[in-house]
Design an enzyme around this catalytic site. Structure first.
Site, PDB file in Angstrom:
ATOM      1  N   ASP A 480       0.826  -1.201   0.000  1.00 61.07           N
ATOM      2  CA  ASP A 480       0.000   0.000   0.000  1.00 61.07           C
ATOM      3  C   ASP A 480       0.865   1.257   0.000  1.00 61.07           C
ATOM      4  OD1 ASP A 480      -2.325   1.495   0.022  1.00 61.07           O
ATOM      5  OD2 ASP A 480      -3.155   0.540   1.799  1.00 61.07           O
ATOM      6  N   ASP A 550     -10.398   1.712  -3.259  1.00 62.14           N
ATOM      7  CA  ASP A 550     -10.898   1.446  -1.910  1.00 62.14           C
ATOM      8  C   ASP A 550     -12.424   1.387  -1.887  1.00 62.14           C
ATOM      9  OD1 ASP A 550      -8.495   1.164  -0.639  1.00 62.14           O
ATOM     10  OD2 ASP A 550      -8.460   3.171   0.237  1.00 62.14           O
TER      11      ASP A 550
END
Length: 745
Positions: A480, A550
């Site tokens: 990430d 997301d």
């Protein structure tokens, strides 16, 4: 032969029967562009394709006896500014001690079968030299004592050319590079629609269109990542082009940091496209005998509309960008604990989730954020890559072993590029954070960025991550990056090198990826940057799939995945079924619709299986079995977009096997409409006209031409008076149809 060279006329013709790219050496020794588009029959002389019929009184010119020869109006291959061309250039370079207008003159060329790799950079590749041919043009600037190498690769069976440039300092004095683009392309007109992918966090890669007009139009990023906001992709399509017809030129930049994709339309309506590292804030000190290599630009031509362009990108990336070991590998169906537990978990809870998920047929548990340091929220511990023994007192090795006993593989979340201000690592090495010493640090998600331009930091992260991979026997890593770079300053670089920071940073990221993927080839990496903030072909080279967004809401994902498919194959898109109400939109879409959207990607789950009802567990079990049956088709099939969510209340797409023997069709309707028409059909694409297809769950059969011309009948929709006879109705409807050729039984 893919590359024809006419030495007498100094002309170069790259062609494979699908496309032609033609350029030549002009009378001043620079390169002139002649043609790019649908394949032309080869001939010995194409010089008539360059025209000089412009009003000479309104232009500058290089030769007193030839007023028509002015660079201001000529199409060029790799232009410089200041020598009668007033458009923005591809190159700007000078000596450290003297000013100079770059004047790179043709010297020679080299032909290479196959394709050479770009040192330190992700790029397309060939495993078999027969798959492509490469032309390298060598130009020299005698004053600069420098060589400019322009690389062109044409792939044998694809309408694709890739381009890059390298500048070599052959002298004894340093050079300063202010601008060095990966490619420049001069088109003869501006009759195009500029199509690109824009958005922000949780709504990435929405399709945007606007007509080219006089002046400069561009997309870019200055965030240190390719960004949620502009993907390094654009297409120029003719106004009459559709998804399946018409002429489209597509461009993608294999790079994960600051970029610029710019089109300048001049006073004669010619359009110049430049693609490369963003020149703002960029300044590279090129030492004697050193080389600067640009990242690669992918150029796709399609005369079969946007869908033809996308299929060319997909095939290229599946075969020549994704690393070989992952081309045909089956990607596991995973469950991520994030939306189930957030930071609140322990070993017992995770093992229960793994057991429950395993019973559903899910194959991999991913432990997301919160397993390290003292990470109980997003304010601490990034950089402290050691297990939190309060949550996991027996360590990762114990957890991994217990998950393996359930039949599941194990994966972990990392955010290696970040550091928390209250971490142990920041206390020990405050100078490792990106920023100006003694000045204010801007925070993003309560964190700072590690200076990946420094090799010792890359080495440190490699040691930490490799030890954990071994200790926990990892099969998967979610990498990430949750914030962009501010105060872009390295405390290790000299003042006159700060313009090198952004590029050196991403080279450090690539080095770490390269070391880890080389040492641990069995580990599947998924790239992530707050979702889709670095979903680009540079990342795809190392991580064969990326977390698309997301936003896991199935309805929002229709637009996100539709836009992403313009350049990127389905099997690169992380797509999961999440809990409802959705955590980003609070929408409550049916479980069926959530799966029907997520099927068209890598597929997985973001929910707590321990809270599911018996009916939901049974439905998920069927979903998992369905995806396992068809994931080979998702990986290898041809993707077609049928209805756009940006234009319609309905969305449709489909995947067809290479032999056209089977297909999966996804159809989605967002909002119900009152009293809809009785007989509704969906026109399909990509089938064999002569094949007979049977639709799963029905005894009906259709020829391919009928399905593509008349359409596939949709189930009967509730219209206010058909009551129980209606097969569907309400908001958030969806179906996935499986078509099988009867002849292929």
């Amino acid at each position: 032969m893919l590359i024809h060279v006419n030495q007498e006329n100094s002309q170069f013709h790259l062609t494979n029967g699908q496309i032609s790219y033609i350029f030549h050496v002009m009378k001043n020794g620079q390169l002139g562009h002649l043609y790019y588009g649908k394949a032309l029959r080869h001939r010995e002389d194409f010089s008539h394709l360059q025209t000089y019929d412009v009003p000479t009184g309104a232009t500058t010119h290089l030769y007193a006896d030839d007023p028509a020869f002015g660079l201001e109006t000529l199409r060029q291959e790799y232009p410089a500014y200041g020598n009668s061309d007033f458009r923005e250039p591809a190159i700007s370079v000078s000596k450290t001690t003297a000013n100079h207008i770059p004047n790179f003159i043709y010297d020679s060329y080299q032909l290479v079968e196959g394709k050479q790799r770009l040192e330190g950079l992700p790029a397309t590749y060939t495993e078999d030299n027969h798959d492509a041919s490469t032309l390298q043009i060598i130009l020299k600037d005698e004053f600069l004592e420098a060589e400019l190498h322009l690389n062109y690769t044409i792939f044998r069976d694809k309408p694709v050319i890739t381009r890059s440039a390298a500048l070599i300092n052959k002298g004894t004095e340093g050079l300063i590079i202010d601008r060095l683009m990966g490619a420049s392309l001069d088109l003869p007109d501006k009759d195009f629609v500029f199509t690109h992918l824009a958005g922000t966090w949780s709504r990435e890669r929405h399709v945007k269109e606007r007509n080219l007009e006089t002046g400069i139009q561009s997309i870019s990023s200055l965030r240190g990542a390719s960004s949620h906001h502009h993907n390094p992709f654009l297409a120029l399509k003719r106004p009459e082009a559709t998804e399946h017809t018409g002429e489209v030129f597509g461009f993608n930049f294999i790079y994960s940091s600051n970029f610029l994709m710019q089109i300048e339309v001049d006073h004669y309506d010619m359009a110049r496209l430049t693609v490369g590292i963003h020149p703002f804030g960029f300044k590279w000190n090129l030492q004697p005998q050193a080389t600067f290599q640009t990242p690669e630009v992918v150029m796709v031509y399609s005369n079969q509309g946007l869908n033809g362009m996308s299929q060319a990108f997909h095939a290229l990336y599946r075969e020549h960008l994704i690393q070989a070991r992952w081309k045909k590998a089956v990607r596991p169906i995973l469950i991520n604990n994030w939306e189930a537990t957030y930071f609140d978990f322990d070993e017992e809870k995770l093992v229960k989730i793994a057991k429950s998920a395993s019973e559903l047929g899910i194959e991999l548990l991913v432990l997301d954020d919160g397993w390290f340091g003292k990470r109980n929220d997003d304010t601490s511990s990034l950089g402290d890559w050691h297990v939190d023994l309060k949550k996991l007192p027996n360590g990762l090795e114990s957890l991994s072993g217990k998950i393996a006993e359930t039949g599941m593989k194990f994966g972990l979340w990392f955010e290696p590029e970040m550091i928390s201000p209250n971490s142990e690592l920041f206390t020990e090495h405050p100078d490792w954070a990106v920023g100006l010493p003694g000045q204010h640090y801007t925070l993003g998600r309560n964190q700072l960025v590690l200076d990946f331009s420094r090799q010792e930091i890359v080495d440190y992260l490699y040691e930490k991550m490799s030890a954990i991979i071994k200790q926990a026997n990892l099969s998967y890593i979610k990498w990430d990056m949750n914030r962009n770079i501010t105060e872009a300053f390295s405390q290790k670089l000299a003042v006159d090198q700060q313009g090198e920071f952004f590029h050196r940073y991403i080279l450090g990221v690539y080095r770490l990826y390269d070391r880890l993927t080389t040492e641990f080839p069995h580990v599947l990496f998924e790239s992530c940057a707050g979702g889709g903030g670095r979903f680009d072909p540079g990342m795809l080279y190392y991580a064969p799939q990326g977390w698309t967004s997301d936003d896991t809401d199935a309805i929002e994902r229709l637009k996100i995945q539709y836009g992403t498919s313009f350049a990127y194959p389905l099997y690169s898109m992380g797509s999961h079924v999440s809990a409802v109400p959705n955590h980003q939109t609070l929408r409550q879409a049916p479980l069926q619709t959530r799966a029907n959207t997520a099927y068209f990607g890598t597929f997985g789950y973001e929910l707590d299986p321990l809270t599911l009802t018996a009916e939901e567990r049974a439905e998920i079990k069927e979903q998992v079995a369905f995806y396992k049956q068809h994931r080979g088709l998702m990986r290898d099939g041809q993707f077609y977009r049928c209805l756009s969510p940006f234009l319609n209340n309905e969305t449709a797409w489909m995947v067809v096997s290479q032999d056209q023997s089977e297909a999966l069709v996804g159809w989605y309707k967002v909002l119900a409409t009152p009293n809809p028409r009785k007989h509704q059909t969906l026109r399909l694409s990509g089938l064999d006209e002569a094949k007979m297809y049977k639709v799963s769950g029905s005894e009906r059969t259709f020829y391919g031409d009928e399905l593509m011309t008349v359409g596939l009948p949709l189930p009967t929709e509730f219209n206010g008076c058909n009551g129980e006879s209606a097969e569907r109705g309400g908001d958030f409807q969806s179906y996935v149809f499986y078509l099988k050729s009867i002849e292929a039984n």
